[in-house]
Motif scaffolding. Structure first.
Motif, PDB file in Angstrom:
ATOM      1  N   PHE A 284      43.171  32.787  34.586  1.00 13.93           N
ATOM      2  CA  PHE A 284      43.459  32.253  33.253  1.00 13.93           C
ATOM      3  C   PHE A 284      43.304  33.356  32.216  1.00 13.93           C
ATOM      4  N   TYR A 285      43.984  33.181  31.090  1.00  9.33           N
ATOM      5  CA  TYR A 285      43.970  34.200  30.039  1.00  9.33           C
ATOM      6  C   TYR A 285      42.602  34.306  29.371  1.00  9.33           C
ATOM      7  N   HIS A 286      42.152  35.546  29.216  1.00  5.14           N
ATOM      8  CA  HIS A 286      40.956  35.842  28.437  1.00  5.14           C
ATOM      9  C   HIS A 286      41.244  37.104  27.621  1.00  5.14           C
ATOM     10  N   LEU A 313      56.278  37.539  46.612  1.00  4.89           N
ATOM     11  CA  LEU A 313      55.210  37.810  45.655  1.00  4.89           C
ATOM     12  C   LEU A 313      55.090  36.662  44.664  1.00  4.89           C
ATOM     13  N   LEU A 314      53.883  36.094  44.552  1.00  5.79           N
ATOM     14  CA  LEU A 314      53.584  35.075  43.551  1.00  5.79           C
ATOM     15  C   LEU A 314      52.703  35.743  42.499  1.00  5.79           C
ATOM     16  N   LEU A 315      53.300  36.106  41.369  1.00  2.00           N
ATOM     17  CA  LEU A 315      52.634  36.899  40.343  1.00  2.00           C
ATOM     18  C   LEU A 315      52.204  36.028  39.175  1.00  2.00           C
ATOM     19  N   ASN A 316      50.910  35.978  38.933  1.00  2.00           N
ATOM     20  CA  ASN A 316      50.370  35.140  37.865  1.00  2.00           C
ATOM     21  C   ASN A 316      50.499  35.807  36.498  1.00  2.00           C
ATOM     22  N   LEU A 317      51.093  35.077  35.553  1.00  2.00           N
ATOM     23  CA  LEU A 317      51.247  35.517  34.156  1.00  2.00           C
ATOM     24  C   LEU A 317      50.620  34.440  33.276  1.00  2.00           C
ATOM     25  N   PRO A 318      49.330  34.537  32.972  1.00  2.00           N
ATOM     26  CA  PRO A 318      48.641  33.445  32.280  1.00  2.00           C
ATOM     27  C   PRO A 318      48.951  33.387  30.784  1.00  2.00           C
ATOM     28  N   PRO A 319      49.454  32.269  30.280  1.00  2.00           N
ATOM     29  CA  PRO A 319      49.688  32.121  28.839  1.00  2.00           C
ATOM     30  C   PRO A 319      48.364  32.156  28.068  1.00  2.00           C
ATOM     31  N   ASP A 320      48.426  32.655  26.817  1.00  2.00           N
ATOM     32  CA  ASP A 320      47.225  32.740  25.992  1.00  2.00           C
ATOM     33  C   ASP A 320      46.988  31.429  25.249  1.00  2.00           C
TER      34      ASP A 320
END
Length: 482
Positions: A284-286, A313-320
């Protein structure tokens, strides 16, 4: 004795010279149509977004946090979608419900969801906005509905039987109310109590409402899975990495990490590995991690060790907390695509003279290795499981990367291969990084220190059946990866 699984779909995928390639029989287990589509995506985005985004230093919520925390100030899922389009990523998976149990849609079966948050005065639906934005932008939408639910576990009347029904109801909401769902993610973390009969019930719901949906499974759900966990969250698949696996040996994940990572040649189930990793240290975004985002070069390393090892590839891009992707995350993943295109857009073997030792000829000629077509491939004469294919270029060229692709619809056929280079076509040196290569699958990438040569030789040293190769090439890596 080897098993042969003849799947009619296989033949429909190879139209050459207006006829079907029916003389090449698939070997062993082969992918279903969902798995072929999954492989072709190569990179899928993961969006971890929820209450954890709004808690300090939390990635695994305990199910006790107040729903009042969830309040995106400027949710813009079109921005997510546009980033993916620019990065050449066709599919995204949203954490509709993570392990804390908080639901990003107004589920009728719990109050622990967005309708009891201040966002849009409780009238919002993140899943709806997500699926609609992705549809608008021509992308595939997928969901993570965490099997383990800490909030529900807090209920004094919690039982597995009741949770089975509860989760099934929520699965029906997501699978039935939001249009096409392309993958559902059954995380195994904390879900040991959920047995195979529970997943059997849930898999029927998926297949009933979304027959084209890929199921990511772990532990007791492997019987129903299309794809498996790779065994780590660091972004690398095994070497070798087989698409087949012995399903009975992967139920205890903790004891079989290497097994998940590499699979097993001639396993009893075709369940290829999906390689998950976050672009940041956390899922998660921090904000404090803004200076710890993986660079374009680091993402390239991950791509080569996942997509380049017969995986996706499963690449996580966490929204802020606004509900948007960070500019640095977006920039780096878009530059990854630019570098991939620059690297593989120029096969240095193009135009080379090609000669094989055991070529079959006809519609399976050696030039199909360089034609960039997914409908053509090269193979050898019957019963010839080894081969040597020599490429003679017009002059010396410098390269530091190679890529080879197998026809996955025809099964794992080649089990040993190496690549040599020569200055005169007589004295050969094996590229050390290719020594002892085993699996190929959908795509295999090998990188090495720059080499200058005029002659290249691909040697198929071992196989279970005649090789079936879509493509082979040598390349110079993009300067974006230096």
């Amino acid at each position: 004795m080897k098993k042969l699984f003849l799947i009619p779909l296989t033949f429909m995928l190879f139209k050459q010279n207006n006829c079907l390639a029916q003389d090449i029989i698939p070997y062993g287990l082969t992918p279903n149509a969902r798995q072929v589509e999954w492989y072709n995506q190569e990179i899928i985005a993961f969006f971890h977004f929820g209450l954890n985004t709004y808690e300090e230093f939390v990635n695994e919520g305990d199910g006790k946090a107040s729903t009042s925390l969830f309040n995106p100030t400027d949710l813009n899922i079109d921005q997510w979608a546009k980033t993916l389009k620019a990065a050449g990523i066709p599919n995204g998976i949203l954490t509709a419900k993570h392990a804390d149990g908080f639901c990003l849609w107004p589920s009728a079966y719990t109050d622990y969801n967005v309708k009891n948050s201040p966002w849009k005065n409780g009238k919002g639906d993140v899943v709806k906005e997500f699926t609609e934005a992705f549809s608008r932008n021509g992308l595939k939408a997928s969901v993570y509905l965490g099997p383990h639910d800490r909030h529900e576990h807090l209920h004094p009347e919690y039982s597995i039987a009741k949770y089975k029904q509860y989760y099934g109801n929520q699965l029906r909401e997501l699978m039935g109310n939001y249009g096409p769902i392309w993958e559902t993610w059954w995380d195994g973390a904390g879900a040991d109590e959920l047995t195979t009969p529970v997943y059997s019930s849930w898999s029927k719901i998926v297949h009933e409402l979304q027959p084209n949906c890929v199921i990511f499974g772990t532990k007791n759900s492997y019987r129903f899975a299309d794809v498996r966990w790779v065994g780590n969250e660091s972004g690398f698949a095994g070497d070798p990495c087989w698409s087949t696996i012995d399903s009975a040996s992967i139920r205890d994940e903790a004891a079989n990490i290497k097994y998940l990572n590499q699979g097993e040649l001639d396993g009893d189930a075709y369940i290829p590995a999906e390689t998950d990793v976050s672009i940041r240290p956390s899922w998660f975004y921090h904000q404090e991690e803004d200076k710890m985002v993986k660079t374009t070069k680091e993402l390239w390393d991950i791509y080569c060790q996942s997509v380049g090892r017969n995986s996706v590839l499963l690449l996580n891009l966490p929204p802020d907390r606004r509900g948007q992707l960070s500019p640095i995350d977006s920039t780096n993943v878009v530059q990854l695509r630019q570098g991939i295109n620059e690297t593989f857009g120029n096969n240095l073997l193009k135009g080379a003279q090609i000669k094989s030792k055991n070529g079959r000829g006809g519609q399976y000629v050696e030039t199909t290795l360089l034609d960039n077509s997914t409908e053509t491939f090269y193979t050898t004469k019957d019963k010839q499981t080894t081969d040597e294919i020599t490429f003679t270029m017009s002059d010396k060229k410098e390269f530091d990367c190679l890529m080879i692709q197998e026809v996955i619809q025809l099964g794992h056929r080649t089990t040993g291969w190496e690549v040599d280079y020569s200055q005169d076509g007589k004295r050969w040196t094996t590229i050390s990084e290719t020594k002892g290569r085993q699996s190929i699958g959908h795509k295999w990438i090998v990188r090495f220190e720059p080499i200058e040569a005029k002659y290249i030789r691909l040697r198929i040293t071992k196989g279970q059946a005649t090789p079936a190769l879509h493509s082979f090439g040598i390349y110079k890596q993009s300067l974006l990866f230096t």
